[in-house]
Motif scaffolding. Sequence first.
Motif, PDB file in Angstrom:
ATOM      1  N   UNK A  89      -5.228  34.779 -28.185  1.00 41.76           N
ATOM      2  CA  UNK A  89      -6.102  34.347 -29.291  1.00 41.76           C
ATOM      3  C   UNK A  89      -7.448  35.068 -29.297  1.00 41.76           C
ATOM      4  N   UNK A  90      -7.965  35.399 -28.122  1.00 39.31           N
ATOM      5  CA  UNK A  90      -9.227  36.134 -28.071  1.00 39.31           C
ATOM      6  C   UNK A  90      -9.084  37.497 -28.725  1.00 39.31           C
ATOM      7  N   UNK A  91      -8.000  38.201 -28.412  1.00 35.24           N
ATOM      8  CA  UNK A  91      -7.774  39.511 -29.018  1.00 35.24           C
ATOM      9  C   UNK A  91      -7.599  39.414 -30.533  1.00 35.24           C
ATOM     10  N   UNK A  92      -7.028  38.323 -30.994  1.00 40.20           N
ATOM     11  CA  UNK A  92      -6.801  38.161 -32.427  1.00 40.20           C
ATOM     12  C   UNK A  92      -8.048  37.730 -33.183  1.00 40.20           C
ATOM     13  N   UNK A  93      -8.920  36.963 -32.537  1.00 41.39           N
ATOM     14  CA  UNK A  93     -10.018  36.313 -33.255  1.00 41.39           C
ATOM     15  C   UNK A  93     -11.392  36.935 -33.014  1.00 41.39           C
ATOM     16  N   UNK A  94     -11.533  37.776 -31.999  1.00 37.97           N
ATOM     17  CA  UNK A  94     -12.830  38.411 -31.719  1.00 37.97           C
ATOM     18  C   UNK A  94     -12.658  39.913 -31.899  1.00 37.97           C
ATOM     19  N   UNK A  95     -13.247  40.503 -32.932  1.00 39.30           N
ATOM     20  CA  UNK A  95     -13.071  41.950 -33.172  1.00 39.30           C
ATOM     21  C   UNK A  95     -13.676  42.790 -32.054  1.00 39.30           C
ATOM     22  N   UNK A  96     -13.031  43.909 -31.769  1.00 36.49           N
ATOM     23  CA  UNK A  96     -13.617  44.907 -30.877  1.00 36.49           C
ATOM     24  C   UNK A  96     -13.506  44.616 -29.404  1.00 36.49           C
ATOM     25  N   UNK A  97     -12.610  43.715 -28.980  1.00 36.13           N
ATOM     26  CA  UNK A  97     -12.469  43.449 -27.558  1.00 36.13           C
ATOM     27  C   UNK A  97     -11.639  44.541 -26.881  1.00 36.13           C
ATOM     28  N   UNK A  98     -12.113  45.000 -25.729  1.00 36.15           N
ATOM     29  CA  UNK A  98     -11.397  45.995 -24.934  1.00 36.15           C
ATOM     30  C   UNK A  98     -11.198  45.437 -23.527  1.00 36.15           C
ATOM     31  N   UNK A  99      -9.949  45.250 -23.079  1.00 36.16           N
ATOM     32  CA  UNK A  99      -9.725  44.752 -21.718  1.00 36.16           C
ATOM     33  C   UNK A  99     -10.308  45.706 -20.678  1.00 36.16           C
ATOM     34  N   UNK A 100     -11.076  45.143 -19.726  1.00 37.44           N
ATOM     35  CA  UNK A 100     -11.713  45.958 -18.690  1.00 37.44           C
ATOM     36  C   UNK A 100     -11.069  45.782 -17.331  1.00 37.44           C
ATOM     37  N   UNK A 101     -11.027  44.549 -16.851  1.00 36.06           N
ATOM     38  CA  UNK A 101     -10.461  44.301 -15.533  1.00 36.06           C
ATOM     39  C   UNK A 101      -9.938  42.872 -15.458  1.00 36.06           C
ATOM     40  N   UNK A 102      -9.028  42.662 -14.512  1.00 37.42           N
ATOM     41  CA  UNK A 102      -8.571  41.318 -14.205  1.00 37.42           C
ATOM     42  C   UNK A 102      -9.082  40.958 -12.812  1.00 37.42           C
ATOM     43  N   UNK A 103      -9.497  39.719 -12.669  1.00 33.63           N
ATOM     44  CA  UNK A 103     -10.102  39.241 -11.425  1.00 33.63           C
ATOM     45  C   UNK A 103      -9.166  38.255 -10.749  1.00 33.63           C
ATOM     46  N   UNK A 104      -8.904  38.492  -9.464  1.00 36.77           N
ATOM     47  CA  UNK A 104      -8.181  37.526  -8.636  1.00 36.77           C
ATOM     48  C   UNK A 104      -9.181  36.922  -7.666  1.00 36.77           C
ATOM     49  N   UNK A 105      -9.315  35.609  -7.681  1.00 37.59           N
ATOM     50  CA  UNK A 105     -10.253  34.921  -6.803  1.00 37.59           C
ATOM     51  C   UNK A 105      -9.507  33.888  -5.984  1.00 37.59           C
ATOM     52  N   UNK A 106      -9.654  33.974  -4.660  1.00 38.94           N
ATOM     53  CA  UNK A 106      -9.057  32.999  -3.756  1.00 38.94           C
ATOM     54  C   UNK A 106     -10.176  32.207  -3.091  1.00 38.94           C
ATOM     55  N   UNK A 107     -10.164  30.897  -3.312  1.00 36.72           N
ATOM     56  CA  UNK A 107     -11.086  29.992  -2.624  1.00 36.72           C
ATOM     57  C   UNK A 107     -10.300  29.169  -1.610  1.00 36.72           C
ATOM     58  N   UNK A 108     -11.022  28.392  -0.809  1.00 37.47           N
ATOM     59  CA  UNK A 108     -10.336  27.621   0.233  1.00 37.47           C
ATOM     60  C   UNK A 108      -9.281  26.683  -0.338  1.00 37.47           C
ATOM     61  N   UNK A 109      -9.560  26.132  -1.510  1.00 31.78           N
ATOM     62  CA  UNK A 109      -8.680  25.102  -2.038  1.00 31.78           C
ATOM     63  C   UNK A 109      -7.922  25.524  -3.293  1.00 31.78           C
ATOM     64  N   UNK A 110      -8.094  26.751  -3.756  1.00 34.74           N
ATOM     65  CA  UNK A 110      -7.429  27.147  -4.995  1.00 34.74           C
ATOM     66  C   UNK A 110      -7.514  28.656  -5.191  1.00 34.74           C
ATOM     67  N   UNK A 111      -6.701  29.158  -6.132  1.00 32.49           N
ATOM     68  CA  UNK A 111      -6.787  30.553  -6.531  1.00 32.49           C
ATOM     69  C   UNK A 111      -6.716  30.639  -8.036  1.00 32.49           C
ATOM     70  N   UNK A 112      -7.236  31.713  -8.593  1.00 35.62           N
ATOM     71  CA  UNK A 112      -7.229  31.842 -10.042  1.00 35.62           C
ATOM     72  C   UNK A 112      -7.333  33.289 -10.482  1.00 35.62           C
ATOM     73  N   UNK A 113      -6.890  33.536 -11.699  1.00 35.20           N
ATOM     74  CA  UNK A 113      -6.941  34.868 -12.300  1.00 35.20           C
ATOM     75  C   UNK A 113      -7.617  34.788 -13.649  1.00 35.20           C
ATOM     76  N   UNK A 114      -8.411  35.795 -13.964  1.00 38.29           N
ATOM     77  CA  UNK A 114      -9.105  35.876 -15.244  1.00 38.29           C
ATOM     78  C   UNK A 114      -8.961  37.288 -15.799  1.00 38.29           C
ATOM     79  N   UNK A 115      -9.213  37.414 -17.097  1.00 36.23           N
ATOM     80  CA  UNK A 115      -9.254  38.718 -17.747  1.00 36.23           C
ATOM     81  C   UNK A 115     -10.605  38.873 -18.425  1.00 36.23           C
ATOM     82  N   UNK A 116     -11.259  40.006 -18.184  1.00 41.24           N
ATOM     83  CA  UNK A 116     -12.583  40.268 -18.748  1.00 41.24           C
ATOM     84  C   UNK A 116     -12.496  41.402 -19.754  1.00 41.24           C
ATOM     85  N   UNK A 117     -13.119  41.186 -20.923  1.00 38.31           N
ATOM     86  CA  UNK A 117     -13.145  42.159 -22.012  1.00 38.31           C
ATOM     87  C   UNK A 117     -14.565  42.675 -22.223  1.00 38.31           C
ATOM     88  N   UNK A 118     -14.684  43.919 -22.652  1.00 38.76           N
ATOM     89  CA  UNK A 118     -15.936  44.446 -23.183  1.00 38.76           C
ATOM     90  C   UNK A 118     -15.972  44.206 -24.683  1.00 38.76           C
TER      91      UNK A 118
END
Length: 350
Positions: free
Chosen positions: A176-205
Amino acid sequence: MPFPSRDAPLVQRVEHRLKSAARALGTADPFAPSRDLFMRTFAYPADDPRYRDNALMPMAAPFEPSFSETQPGKLRFTIEPLPPQASSIDRRDESTREMRRLVGSFMGGDALRWFDQASEPYRGFARPGGNLDYGAFFGSSFDRDGLYASKIYYELPDGGGMIDDMPISLGRIVRPALQLVPGLKPLFTTMAAQRDMGGQRLTFACTEPLRLADLQPVMDVLGIGHRLPGIMQMLGLVLGGRFELPAHGALLAFGEGPNGPDFEIYVLLAAIPDVPPSFLSLLTMGLAERPRGLAALERWMGAFTPEDEHWPGRFSIVSLRTDATAPPRVSLYLRPVEFELPPEALQVAA
């Protein structure tokens, strides 16, 4: 411990600052767990012009501390690993090795298995001579009990490939972000591991100008539209009434946490032509109703202010992160004064 001279290896300055900040913040030693990586990354003298062309902190050493209102009292930093001449593939592979080593050693087998599965599509997608620039960044966060979190930022190939390899739940958020926000360019994906959880995100320019109000449709789709007024209030305050960001002046990150979709907007302060001189005072004004966050910010600034300076450096990024249950919270990224290259080094490089 005397402050290292400029002709000493830069790793000595990094060690000095990290250990000094750890004492001020009351955290465990953040240097020792990644000592070998620090030694190889910052082996040249502090004023060596080869540091200037890094992707994380151009014209300075690639070392970026940050403050997060959601992690008060923690010591956080990001580096571009390995020396300046390293290839993007080497940086990606070394970041992966360091992440696996720390996660396996400090967080256990379950966390390591999560990371191995989540990172598999991003560990081998590029070939030598491909279209990567820096490959990966690496970061850690420490509290009094030791390593709190470890992070890797995998650069995506030009054109934003690899989105189809993301978890289905994350794909449902970023499309939905790519469809609704003009001019987004994927830059990097982040993997974060904490003591109690892990998560992934995608960051756009944001490659086109961004009106903050235009984020309403995508935030509504994600169920967090009620958080946009808080974002606009804080950014409007610290940017002196500005509610439109220039092209390449912002990054948008989307992920999924325990409370569903989460969203973060990063404002790249160097790209904003009229940041108020009183930016920090305006930010502290915005935090006045959250005394715990304000006190944590003041303590963090003191921890990263050199002994012979009155200021920690220049702020490169201010961000706000939110989800359905948590109001927007501030993060601030620092360009430390003691890691700036001197003018003569920049002239030699030029």
